[in-house]
Design an enzyme around this catalytic site. Structure first.
Site: not given
Length: 347
Positions: A128-129, A152, A146, A242, A80-81
């Site tokens: 997107r999120r 997180r 980040r 992306c 995805k990255d």
């Protein structure tokens, strides 16, 4: 004595964990020792938000430079990255079977995202999120964050945030331990994720030795490669970074490839989406449970006949998947997707 193969990887706990999984598999296939070579990427040292970094390959460029320079023999990326443009001289040798492609919302008490109270502090660095979260619950206070998975989760555990949104696959690859927190899995039908999420890419030089290339190829899963090809082709044709607000998910089951793609406004207020189901040759389905696709305002729903161009034998399953992705992106653009997606020329 044969020299060990060198696997280039980012230094994060998640990158090291998933690289070690690949290293063990390649060692078993090749009969050679595989050693990890930690490499620092721009995304590891540049603390700007993902929305500012965009689709410039900040998590891949440093690794690819090391590979091209011969400092390692192959790389493992979180797909995805990875930018959609493939650098000259490098090839994706394998896409191992995909893990859970879903996002999860992690909270202290298990409150669902839609039920979080007004002003609840939700952390994510993904445009997107952010768009999806605001669409599901516009009362949220989104914090652009980040950091690695552990940091997180700690911000939720310590009360700094009420929730964070993470990839299910990343949590799983780190052992699935949440330290007393609760996770809500978000269904792919309503919450399509980043193109390639849950997938890994094993990349090497095009001129690598045939024995090494053959060992890497043993990790490849055709159904996964077809699904992520459809998803990433959508992103490429949209000319979006992306980390753009684009959610896609493709899966193969019972000989059909189903692709859902959605483009979001950054504030979540608008979206344009499409579903396509096209008959393809039967292959083993990816190991992610199927979910029903519900009728949904703002979606175009289409079914391929399986007898036309989509099913033509013009290069096999992967070529078909790419064509399905191109057609889906073209129809999204016809419906106005270009007005919602920040354009990137370096995906």
């Amino acid at each position: 004595m044969t020299a060990p193969l060198r696997l280039g990887t980012r230094r994060s706990a998640l990158a090291l964990a998933q690289s070690q999984m690949v290293a063990d598999a390649v060692a078993a296939a090749s009969g050679r020792e595989v050693e990890l070579v930690p490499i620092v990427s721009e995304g590891d040292v540049n603390r700007a938000s993902l929305s500012q970094l965009g689709g410039r390959g900040v998590f891949a460029n440093g690794l690819r430079e090391a590979l091209a320079a011969g400092r390692c023999d192959f790389l493992v990326h979180s797909l995805k990255d990875l930018p959609t443009a493939q650098p000259e001289g490098l090839v994706i040798a394998a896409t191992p079977p995909r893990e859970d492609a879903r996002d999860v919302v992690v909270t202290r008490d298990g409150t669902p995202l839609h039920a979080l109270e007004a002003g609840a502090r939700v952390g994510t660095g993904s445009p997107r999120r952010i768009a999806q979260a605001l669409r599901h619950n516009p009362r949220l206070d989104i914090h652009d964050i980040r950091g690695n998975v552990d940091s997180r989760l700690a911000r939720v555990r310590d009360g700094e945030l009420d929730a964070v949104i993470l990839a299910a696959a990343g949590i799983s690859r780190l052992g699935g331990e949440l330290g007393g927190l609760r996770a809500e899995a978000l269904g792919l039908a309503e919450w399509p994720t980043a193109p390639g999420q849950g997938s890994l890419a094993v990349e090497t030089r095009a001129d690598i030795g045939a024995d090494t290339l053959a060992a890497l190829a043993t990790l490849d899963d055709e159904a996964t490669r077809a699904a992520i090809t459809a998803e990433r082709t959508v992103l490429s044709v949209l000319d979006a970074g992306c980390h753009a607000p684009v959610g896609t998910h493709a899966s193969i089951a019972d000989g059909d490839l189903r692709l859902r793609a959605v483009v979001y406004a950054l504030d979540g207020a608008h979206r344009i989406g499409i579903d396509r189901t096209v008959r393809v040759e039967p292959v083993r389905a990816e190991p992610v449970r199927a979910e029903p696709v519900r009728a949904d305002p703002g979606y175009a729903r289409e079914t391929g006949s399986g007898n036309g161009a989509d099913a033509a034998d013009d290069g096999g399953l992967i070529a078909r998947a790419a064509r399905i992705g191109r057609e889906a992106a073209r129809r999204l653009l016809e419906r106005g997707a270009a007005d919602l997606v920040p354009r990137e020329s370096t995906t």
